[in-house]
Design a protein around this motif. Structure first.
Motif, PDB file in Angstrom:
ATOM      1  N   HIS A 214       0.832  -1.238   0.010  1.00 15.24           N
ATOM      2  CA  HIS A 214       0.091  -0.142  -0.109  1.00 15.24           C
ATOM      3  C   HIS A 214       0.781   1.274  -0.167  1.00 15.24           C
ATOM      4  CE1 HIS A 214       0.256  -1.169   4.442  1.00 15.24           C
ATOM      5  NE2 HIS A 214       0.707   0.126   4.480  1.00 15.24           N
ATOM      6  N   TRP A 215       2.116   1.166   0.185  1.00 19.39           N
ATOM      7  CA  TRP A 215       2.941   2.335  -0.104  1.00 19.39           C
ATOM      8  C   TRP A 215       3.692   2.756  -1.593  1.00 19.39           C
ATOM      9  CZ3 TRP A 215       2.038   4.846   3.928  1.00 19.39           C
ATOM     10  CH2 TRP A 215       2.132   4.420   5.511  1.00 19.39           C
ATOM     11  N   TYR A 216       3.756   3.845  -1.698  1.00 24.46           N
ATOM     12  CA  TYR A 216       4.116   4.330  -3.324  1.00 24.46           C
ATOM     13  C   TYR A 216       5.188   3.359  -3.765  1.00 24.46           C
ATOM     14  CZ  TYR A 216       8.427   6.516  -1.225  1.00 24.46           C
ATOM     15  OH  TYR A 216       9.625   6.670  -0.375  1.00 24.46           O
ATOM     16  N   TYR A 217       6.214   3.042  -3.017  1.00 28.16           N
ATOM     17  CA  TYR A 217       7.347   2.184  -3.578  1.00 28.16           C
ATOM     18  C   TYR A 217       6.935   0.789  -3.767  1.00 28.16           C
ATOM     19  CZ  TYR A 217       7.790   1.299   1.451  1.00 28.16           C
ATOM     20  OH  TYR A 217       7.505   0.884   2.918  1.00 28.16           O
ATOM     21  N   GLY A 218       5.701   0.422  -3.448  1.00 28.78           N
ATOM     22  CA  GLY A 218       5.331  -0.986  -3.822  1.00 28.78           C
ATOM     23  C   GLY A 218       3.861  -1.083  -4.795  1.00 28.78           C
ATOM     24  N   ALA A 219       4.239  -0.131  -5.587  1.00 27.66           N
ATOM     25  CA  ALA A 219       2.898   0.059  -6.574  1.00 27.66           C
ATOM     26  C   ALA A 219       2.592  -0.962  -7.657  1.00 27.66           C
ATOM     27  CB  ALA A 219       2.994   1.610  -7.404  1.00 27.66           C
ATOM     28  N   GLN A 220       1.755  -1.257  -8.170  1.00 22.92           N
ATOM     29  CA  GLN A 220       1.224  -2.343  -9.039  1.00 22.92           C
ATOM     30  C   GLN A 220       1.926  -1.678 -10.407  1.00 22.92           C
ATOM     31  OE1 GLN A 220      -2.521  -3.965  -9.049  1.00 22.92           O
ATOM     32  NE2 GLN A 220      -2.696  -4.159  -6.827  1.00 22.92           N
ATOM     33  N   ILE A 221       2.146  -2.682 -11.300  1.00 19.73           N
ATOM     34  CA  ILE A 221       2.642  -2.301 -12.490  1.00 19.73           C
ATOM     35  C   ILE A 221       1.789  -2.614 -13.913  1.00 19.73           C
ATOM     36  CG2 ILE A 221       4.640  -2.592 -14.519  1.00 19.73           C
ATOM     37  CD1 ILE A 221       5.482  -1.096 -11.500  1.00 19.73           C
ATOM     38  N   SER A 222       1.200  -1.685 -14.381  1.00 20.61           N
ATOM     39  CA  SER A 222       0.410  -1.832 -15.393  1.00 20.61           C
ATOM     40  C   SER A 222       0.590  -1.025 -16.623  1.00 20.61           C
ATOM     41  CB  SER A 222      -1.043  -1.161 -15.155  1.00 20.61           C
ATOM     42  OG  SER A 222      -1.948  -1.163 -16.219  1.00 20.61           O
ATOM     43  N   ALA A 223       0.565  -1.277 -17.770  1.00 17.94           N
ATOM     44  CA  ALA A 223       0.851  -0.785 -19.030  1.00 17.94           C
ATOM     45  C   ALA A 223      -0.013   0.652 -19.371  1.00 17.94           C
ATOM     46  CB  ALA A 223       0.631  -1.442 -20.220  1.00 17.94           C
ATOM     47  N   LEU A 224      -0.957   0.831 -18.556  1.00 19.24           N
ATOM     48  CA  LEU A 224      -1.888   2.025 -18.274  1.00 19.24           C
ATOM     49  C   LEU A 224      -2.013   2.474 -17.070  1.00 19.24           C
ATOM     50  CD1 LEU A 224      -3.695   3.725 -20.002  1.00 19.24           C
ATOM     51  CD2 LEU A 224      -5.468   2.293 -19.689  1.00 19.24           C
ATOM     52  N   THR A 225      -1.352   3.467 -16.692  1.00 24.31           N
ATOM     53  CA  THR A 225      -1.335   3.951 -15.396  1.00 24.31           C
ATOM     54  C   THR A 225      -1.503   5.450 -15.085  1.00 24.31           C
ATOM     55  OG1 THR A 225      -0.485   3.642 -13.136  1.00 24.31           O
ATOM     56  CG2 THR A 225       0.976   3.628 -15.107  1.00 24.31           C
ATOM     57  N   ALA A 226      -1.393   5.982 -14.021  1.00 27.84           N
ATOM     58  CA  ALA A 226      -1.188   7.412 -13.675  1.00 27.84           C
ATOM     59  C   ALA A 226      -0.480   7.860 -12.444  1.00 27.84           C
ATOM     60  CB  ALA A 226      -2.716   7.997 -13.522  1.00 27.84           C
ATOM     61  N   SER A 227       0.178   8.872 -12.556  1.00 30.25           N
ATOM     62  CA  SER A 227       1.004   9.418 -11.337  1.00 30.25           C
ATOM     63  C   SER A 227       0.265  10.794 -10.957  1.00 30.25           C
ATOM     64  CB  SER A 227       2.364  10.195 -11.939  1.00 30.25           C
ATOM     65  OG  SER A 227       2.986   8.792 -12.551  1.00 30.25           O
ATOM     66  N   PRO A 228       0.152  10.911  -9.518  1.00 34.05           N
ATOM     67  CA  PRO A 228      -0.423  12.170  -8.830  1.00 34.05           C
ATOM     68  C   PRO A 228       0.578  13.482  -9.279  1.00 34.05           C
ATOM     69  CG  PRO A 228       0.583  10.691  -7.227  1.00 34.05           C
ATOM     70  CD  PRO A 228       0.908  10.110  -8.672  1.00 34.05           C
ATOM     71  N   ASP A 229       1.816  13.292  -9.530  1.00 28.29           N
ATOM     72  CA  ASP A 229       2.587  14.420  -9.752  1.00 28.29           C
ATOM     73  C   ASP A 229       3.761  13.896 -10.293  1.00 28.29           C
ATOM     74  OD1 ASP A 229       4.349  13.129  -7.907  1.00 28.29           O
ATOM     75  OD2 ASP A 229       3.865  14.083  -6.001  1.00 28.29           O
ATOM     76  N   THR A 230       4.745  15.217 -10.361  1.00 26.19           N
ATOM     77  CA  THR A 230       5.807  15.134 -11.203  1.00 26.19           C
ATOM     78  C   THR A 230       7.052  14.222 -10.671  1.00 26.19           C
ATOM     79  OG1 THR A 230       6.644  17.173 -10.709  1.00 26.19           O
ATOM     80  CG2 THR A 230       5.505  17.024 -12.819  1.00 26.19           C
ATOM     81  N   ASP A 231       6.822  13.581  -9.487  1.00 27.00           N
ATOM     82  CA  ASP A 231       7.716  12.487  -9.028  1.00 27.00           C
ATOM     83  C   ASP A 231       7.321  11.326  -9.771  1.00 27.00           C
ATOM     84  OD1 ASP A 231       8.663  14.492  -7.063  1.00 27.00           O
ATOM     85  OD2 ASP A 231       8.265  13.327  -5.384  1.00 27.00           O
ATOM     86  N   PHE A 232       6.224  11.011 -10.575  1.00 27.35           N
ATOM     87  CA  PHE A 232       6.003  10.158 -11.310  1.00 27.35           C
ATOM     88  C   PHE A 232       5.992   8.707 -10.494  1.00 27.35           C
ATOM     89  CE2 PHE A 232       8.242  12.925 -14.443  1.00 27.35           C
ATOM     90  CZ  PHE A 232       6.881  13.625 -14.964  1.00 27.35           C
ATOM     91  N   ASP A 233       5.332   8.696  -9.227  1.00 22.85           N
ATOM     92  CA  ASP A 233       4.996   7.499  -8.681  1.00 22.85           C
ATOM     93  C   ASP A 233       3.628   6.938  -9.076  1.00 22.85           C
ATOM     94  OD1 ASP A 233       7.390   7.484  -6.389  1.00 22.85           O
ATOM     95  OD2 ASP A 233       6.435   9.526  -5.848  1.00 22.85           O
ATOM     96  N   ALA A 234       3.752   6.254 -10.404  1.00 19.23           N
ATOM     97  CA  ALA A 234       2.814   5.846 -11.146  1.00 19.23           C
ATOM     98  C   ALA A 234       1.987   5.071 -10.137  1.00 19.23           C
ATOM     99  CB  ALA A 234       3.156   5.173 -12.414  1.00 19.23           C
ATOM    100  N   GLY A 235       0.506   5.037 -10.340  1.00 13.88           N
ATOM    101  CA  GLY A 235      -0.353   3.884  -9.548  1.00 13.88           C
ATOM    102  C   GLY A 235      -0.520   4.301  -8.041  1.00 13.88           C
TER     103      GLY A 235
END
Length: 491
Positions: free
Chosen positions: A181-202
């Motif tokens: 549930h933390w940003y460094y363990g995000a799920q990987i998908s070919a279609l995803t989104a980031s909340p800001d320009t740190d680009f922690d997608a998902g």
């Protein structure tokens, strides 16, 4: 005349012999000084390792090389396989630059299977992701605007998400459940989104702010999305109390729970939390953008592959890999690391999976002179506790990459010690100020690592890899690493 010539010749010969002898003496003295400096470094580092109580029972791996010729100058357990943590990203970045190239971009496509007439698209609309980890909410707004500009006001059909560019495996093999549930363990998908320009997608950004005593704190989630449900049972406590707040995402769901207490008048708590199934998250943002542009649809929201005959209405390209590397390496972005692994698998083998991507990584590392037979590589980010690399192999890679055409981009992506700007100093921004060091940090439970380049006090550039494993507290690592780097730099 003959005597004079002979005397002059003898004098010249004596001078020549003297000069050669002096030069040889200088070189011998220089070599002796160098050996003495190396011996001093060895003694100082070994003494420090033995005297540092926080290293008792831990494993300390160190490798130091000359940046000019790759000569190994010092090692301590240099061939022992150790957990690299985020030093693994040094390998992933090198392989990605070699395979994909500095100018590689990730595309996202809007496709249709019907015709547009009088403001109506008769057919389905597809949003096809091809791995871009840098998509922001504003990009989805732009997609909707492009659809509107193409003459579409109504879609008589479905809105379909296509994330088939990569496989369906969302989490790397050894990710532990408590990291999900933390940003460094995000799920990987070919279609995803980031909340800001740190680009922690998902991920989404959750902010919890106190109100008056006894009231529930304010909670905001950004970007705004219907994909996330918040259950807030937290209470604002008196100003003198300690903060005791717990944020979690329920496994297998997109329900965020906020429990505990936050003192009145205290600062806002800000966390990046992952979503479950990022494809649906991206589609929720896309739907919002379509509605804001006044575009409606009659069908359902689905997930499926776009048919081969679908036509591209609009294609968006990400920034090039050379720019993506900056937040990736400076901020140690795990999601980008795993996306790069899957992208390499897709480009080389036609399969966007960890298995095929890591095959590519190992092939490229072998080309760069690493002994991949001595490595265990399980992911691209280093969050795995099963990934194992010897310090000598990391220093060997850092020497080899200097000859690559993309080296400037690689070096530029490394954090610079003591530089306050996040996209310059990165994870080293508060360490070793004015020490002329560029290096990659790494931290997981019980592990702290640091590998990179340093300029010594005598002006020599050295490559180093410091890997500390089995620490009782990984937060002790940076101080120990900084001391070892200081000893290396003092030579």
């Amino acid at each position: 005349m003959t005597v004079k010539n002979y005397s002059f010749g003898m004098l010249f010969l004596f001078l020549l012999i003297f000069m050669i002898g002096s030069g040889a003496t200088d070189r011998n003295n220089e070599a002796a000084n160098t050996i003495e400096e190396r011996n001093t470094m060895t003694k100082q580092i070994e003494s420090f390792i033995k005297s540092e109580p926080k290293l008792n029972g831990a494993i300390t791996g160190i490798s130091v090389r000359s940046a000019s010729n790759g000569e190994k100058l010092y090692e301590h357990m240099g061939d022992v396989r150790l957990r690299p943590a985020s030093n693994m990203k040094l390998l992933t970045a090198a392989a990605a630059l070699a395979v994909l190239g500095e100018n590689h971009t990730f595309s996202t496509e809007i496709l249709t299977t019907g015709s547009i007439k009088s403001g109506t698209l008769t057919g389905d609309l597809f949003l096809k992701g091809k791995g871009d980890p840098t998509l922001l909410p504003s990009d989805f707004d732009n997609f909707a605007k492009k659809i509107k500009e193409s003459g579409v006001n109504v879609i008589k059909g479905d809105i379909v998400a296509d994330d088939t560019w990569y496989d369906e495996v969302r989490l790397s093999p050894d990710l532990i459940w408590s990291d999900e549930h933390w940003y460094y363990g995000a799920q990987i998908s070919a279609l995803t989104a980031s909340p800001d320009t740190d680009f922690d997608a998902g991920t989404v950004i959750v902010e919890v702010g106190p109100r008056s005593k006894g009231k529930k704190p304010d909670v905001t989630v950004s970007p705004k999305t219907n994909y996330i449900e918040v259950k807030n049972t937290a209470i604002t406590s008196e100003p003198s109390a300690e903060e005791d707040l717990t944020l979690k995402r329920v496994h297998g769901e997109n329900t965020l729970t906020i429990e505990g207490t936050i003192p009145a008048g205290s600062a806002v708590i800000k966390e990046w939390m992952t979503v479950w199934e990022p494809t649906g998250y991206a589609m929720d943002l896309f739907q919002q953008s379509l509605k804001e542009e006044g575009i409606s649809w009659t069908g359902k929201v689905k997930m499926n592959a776009a048919p081969s005959e679908a036509e591209v209405l609009y294609s968006h390209e990400s920034m090039p890999l050379s720019e993506v590397l900056v937040p990736f390496m400076k901020l140690s972005n795990n999601t980008i690391a795993e996306v790069l692994v899957k992208e390499m698998g897709k480009v080389v083998h036609g399969e966007g999976s960890w298995e095929k991507g890591l095959e590519v990584v190992e092939t490229e590392l072998t080309k760069m002179g690493m002994n991949t037979g001595s490595l265990m590589i399980r992911d691209g980010s280093g969050i795995s506790h099963a990934t194992l690399i010897p310090p000598n192999e990391i220093s060997k890679l850092l020497y080899a990459v200097q000859s690559q055409s993309w080296y400037d981009s690689y070096l530029h992506s490394l954090p610079i010690a003591g530089k306050a700007d996040r996209m310059t100093g990165g994870t080293l921004r508060s360490r070793m100020e004015d020490k002329n060091i560029q290096a990659k940090t790494g931290t997981i439970y019980g592990v702290s690592t640091l590998s990179g380049m340093v300029e010594t006090e005598s002006g020599e550039k050295l490559i180093f890899s410091i890997m500390l494993n089995n620490l009782l507290d990984e937060e002790d690592g940076p101080e120990i690493e900084d001391k070892i780097v200081e000893l290396i730099q003092s030579q």
